[in-house]
Design a protein around this motif. Sequence first.
Motif, short mmCIF file in Angstrom:
data_model
loop_
_atom_site.label_atom_id
_atom_site.label_comp_id
_atom_site.label_asym_id
_atom_site.label_seq_id
_atom_site.Cartn_x
_atom_site.Cartn_y
_atom_site.Cartn_z
N UNK A 103 53.12 126.96 102.78
CA UNK A 103 53.01 125.80 101.89
C UNK A 103 52.31 124.67 102.62
N UNK A 104 51.60 125.00 103.68
CA UNK A 104 50.92 124.03 104.51
C UNK A 104 49.48 124.46 104.69
N UNK A 105 48.57 123.51 104.74
CA UNK A 105 47.17 123.82 105.01
C UNK A 105 46.84 123.70 106.49
N UNK A 106 47.84 123.43 107.33
CA UNK A 106 47.63 123.30 108.76
C UNK A 106 47.58 124.70 109.38
N UNK A 107 46.43 125.13 109.87
CA UNK A 107 46.32 126.48 110.43
C UNK A 107 47.14 126.67 111.70
N UNK A 112 42.90 121.24 98.84
CA UNK A 112 43.90 122.31 98.91
C UNK A 112 43.31 123.49 99.67
N UNK A 113 44.03 123.95 100.67
CA UNK A 113 43.59 125.11 101.41
C UNK A 113 44.46 126.32 101.11
N UNK A 114 45.62 126.09 100.55
CA UNK A 114 46.52 127.17 100.15
C UNK A 114 47.07 126.78 98.78
N UNK A 154 44.14 115.07 106.92
CA UNK A 154 44.97 115.59 107.99
C UNK A 154 45.31 117.04 107.70
N UNK A 155 45.76 117.79 108.73
CA UNK A 155 45.93 119.23 108.56
C UNK A 155 47.23 119.65 107.89
N UNK A 156 47.59 119.10 106.80
CA UNK A 156 48.68 119.57 105.95
C UNK A 156 48.30 119.17 104.54
N UNK A 157 48.89 119.78 103.57
CA UNK A 157 48.49 119.64 102.17
C UNK A 157 48.52 118.19 101.71
N UNK A 158 47.34 117.67 101.38
CA UNK A 158 47.21 116.31 100.87
C UNK A 158 46.39 116.35 99.58
N UNK A 164 50.38 135.20 106.76
CA UNK A 164 50.95 135.41 108.08
C UNK A 164 52.16 136.34 108.06
N UNK A 165 52.24 137.14 109.10
CA UNK A 165 53.43 137.94 109.38
C UNK A 165 53.94 137.43 110.72
#
Length: 192
Positions: free
Chosen positions: A51-55, A17-19, A5-9, A83-84
């Motif tokens: 702190x999330x991998x959800x773009x 991990x995406x971030x 799923x699109x958040x850190x798992x 992100x800004x």
Amino acid sequence: MTTPPPDRVTSTARNVREHPPALAPARDGRITVGRVGAPWGLAGHVNVTTLSSNPERFRVGAELLVAGVNRRVEALSERRGHPVVRFSDVRDRDGAEALRGAPIEIEGEELPPPPEGWHYVHDMIGLTVTTVGGVDVGELVEVLGTGANDVYVVRDGAGREVLVPATAEVIREVDLARSRLLIDPLPGLLDV
């Protein structure tokens, strides 16, 4: 291969991990998905540590709790890969400075359930780590991304830390209901 799923798992066999940082532990049913950094410019924009991998988490129009206040993302750009953001009701540098260090949160029920065999990092923090032989290793305090697989940081009662590779060879069971992580340590892993 199941898409997470699109958040850190995390999974015992795959690193998704995406971030670099993990989602912070839940507090009052909320999940910390970012932190406000330094102001950027004069119009109320702030740097955000995600702190999330959800773009889609910080897209324009997203509703987030910033310092405990419901705010909408009104503008989004990127600076050096981060992100800004300009949040609603923040119009100048002073308003942006007042948010520095504030948590950016969502309600826990906004996260979809992870696929079978996957776990949200924030659910795993605090698990008691035990070997298959019944030896108490300590508490899982952090999850590190290394590129090949995640590494679980386990701290014992004396404050010593053990780095446990999150591989199928080592991780035998993640039991969230019993707050337990069962491992079969590699030779020498627990030697101090």
